[in-house]
Design an enzyme around this catalytic site. Structure first.
Site, PDB file in Angstrom:
ATOM      1  CG  HIS A 211      -3.010  -2.360   9.529  1.00 56.33           C
ATOM      2  ND1 HIS A 211      -2.971  -1.651   8.355  1.00 56.33           N
ATOM      3  CD2 HIS A 211      -2.236  -3.464   9.313  1.00 56.33           C
ATOM      4  CE1 HIS A 211      -2.208  -2.288   7.473  1.00 56.33           C
ATOM      5  NE2 HIS A 211      -1.765  -3.390   8.035  1.00 56.33           N
TER       6      HIS A 211
ATOM      7  CD  GLN B 106      -1.133  -0.008   3.733  1.00 56.63           C
ATOM      8  OE1 GLN B 106      -1.555  -1.123   4.045  1.00 56.63           O
ATOM      9  NE2 GLN B 106      -1.452   1.087   4.401  1.00 56.63           N
TER      10      GLN B 106
ATOM     11  CG  ASN C  93       0.565  -6.157   6.857  1.00 55.89           C
ATOM     12  OD1 ASN C  93      -0.355  -5.415   6.498  1.00 55.89           O
ATOM     13  ND2 ASN C  93       1.407  -5.819   7.809  1.00 55.89           N
TER      14      ASN C  93
ATOM     15  CB  CYS D 212      -4.553  -1.064   5.550  1.00 60.54           C
ATOM     16  SG  CYS D 212      -5.531  -0.128   6.761  1.00 60.54           S
TER      17      CYS D 212
END
Length: 448
Positions: free
Chosen positions: A363, A63, A385, A69
């Site tokens: 997040h 990102q 992630n 996110c």
């Protein structure tokens, strides 16, 4: 004057006499910092990044310097099915495409909120909240669901990354300045006697200006496109021209009305088994309002495990910065031995951390696996992630089950993975939370 009001020379002398000076801990902290000095090596050995239950996933994404996110997590969860259906080695949905619409829709949502609150005092808490950060990058699942339903999705090549999609700060600041100025103009006009209809007529040219800036920064969203690709065996394929809405329907079997948010907020003001929304929180104004079903943490785990067993990744929101070994990609309550370098830590339970501002959702990521013990109980969770392959183990993080208990706040799963007793509650009356409630926090932290 009370002796307890000020820090006095006598009190400082007492502090100095009691302080432990010139210790090994003080030397280590001064040279290496608190986190490096307190890191427990045993935690690194406990996480071997091996999981006996896994879903399909693509290559790790990045990102970059943006708070997207929640968008990355949603699209990374959705692409697993596309990879399998088209027999691809990897696939990426465009993250610029939903960012464009998110900014335009948030601008409209903000202006509508200003029009709805014309009688609110400028110095009041509500206006301060609305004006604080009207166009931030952050979001939650239901906000993305509204965008996906209205605008669909496109492959990365149809709307690739630009400088400002990967570095959103300046673009957001420029647009925010305009939105605040327009809010001032609208409220001043109302004070001068303009009708709501007259004020609302001014909104279209404002949004046209936002649209033009977004085109300059992010490009023009495609109305139709074709998608050609090589499958994993290097065979060529090409899909017919279609709209973004048709494209997502072609690649995904998701029924958005069946995707629900479960939260775990064990505070006294939010009983389990109730459905909550947050006032003045959203992206697409006409979309269904945000809805969370508050349930015990074990219900979140059961639903997430059921989804992963069926091969479906799970979008989730957490407070990522808590007890995080970022470079190693480990989230574990035992990550740091702060007591040895800073003395005993204060004790908070999860509810108290929410109530006192110590923790909120920051997040969004994706569960793509879990390690289950012989009793089918989770031990560690595999996390995809969006901070590139340079963090974690090639972009993958490992979360202890105890960390899940304390710092995971929300998951998105299909209704079929939620026990019936809780699913019935999802259709119940929606309780409105104030805009500044901790469950209104948005997942939007930038790459670590």
């Amino acid at each position: 004057m009370s002796k307890n009001i000020a820090i006095t020379p006598e009190l400082l002398k007492k502090f100095n006499q009691e302080a432990k000076l010139d210790t090994a801990a003080a030397h280590a902290v001064a040279k290496n910092g608190l986190e490096q000095s307190a890191t427990r090596q045993s935690v690194l050995r406990r996480h071997n990044f091996v999981f006996n239950t896994e879903s399909k996933m693509g290559k790790i994404t990045d990102q970059k310097s943006s708070g997207r996110c929640w968008i990355f997590a949603a699209m990374n969860a959705a692409r697993a099915e596309a990879i399998e259906k088209l027999e691809l080695e990897d696939f990426k949905y465009s993250k610029v495409y939903p960012l464009f619409w998110d900014k335009l829709e948030k601008a409209n949502y903000f202006l509508e909120s200003i029009l709805e609150t014309l009688d609110e005092p400028l110095e009041g808490r509500l206006l301060a909240h609305l004006l604080r950060d009207p166009l931030q990058d952050g979001g939650q699942w239901d906000m993305y669901s509204g965008l996906l339903e209205k605008y669909g999705a496109v492959p990365e090549d149809a709307m690739p990354e630009t400088y400002h999609s990967s570095n959103t700060t300046d673009m957001v600041a420029l647009l925010t300045r305009r939105l605040r100025a327009w809010a001032c103009r609208i409220r001043n006009g109302y004070a001068a006697g303009q009708s709501e209809a007259e004020l609302r007529a001014e909104k279209e040219p404002m949004l046209a200006e936002v649209y033009q800036i977004l085109v300059n920064c992010l490009g023009t969203p495609p109305e139709k496109f074709t998608f050609s690709y090589y499958d994993k065996d290097k065979n060529y394929h090409s899909l017919p021209e279609m709209t973004p809405q048709q494209f997502f329907q072609e690649l995904s079997s998701w029924k958005l009305e069946d995707k629900i948010s479960l939260i775990n907020a064990p505070t006294a003001d939010k009983p389990y088994g109730k459905v909550y929304t947050v006032k003045f929180l959203g992206t697409v104004k006409e979309a269904q309002p945000i809805r969370y079903l508050n349930v015990p943490i074990e219900v979140l785990k059961q639903a997430a495990v059921a989804s992963l067993k069926a091969g479906e990744p799970v979008w989730f929101g957490c407070d990522v910065g808590q007890y995080l070994l970022g470079k190693a990609g480990i989230m574990d309550l035992e990550a740091y031995d702060y007591e040895s370098v800073a003395g005993p830590e204060p004790e908070f339970n999860k509810a108290e951390r929410l109530d006192y501002g110590e923790s909120v959702l920051t997040h969004a990521m994706v569960f793509t696996g879990v390690e289950l013990d012989d009793n089918d109980k989770p031990c560690q969770w595999k996390v995809e992630n969006s901070w590139s392959e340079k963090s974690g183990r090639d972009g993958i993080f490992s979360m202890s089950d105890e960390w899940f208990d304390e710092f995971n706040y929300e998951i998105m799963v299909d209704k079929k993975y939620v026990p019936e007793q809780w699913l019935k509650a999802f259709e119940g009356e929606i309780i409105e939370l104030e805009p500044w409630d901790p469950m209104g926090a948005l997942a939007g932290i930038e790459r670590n």
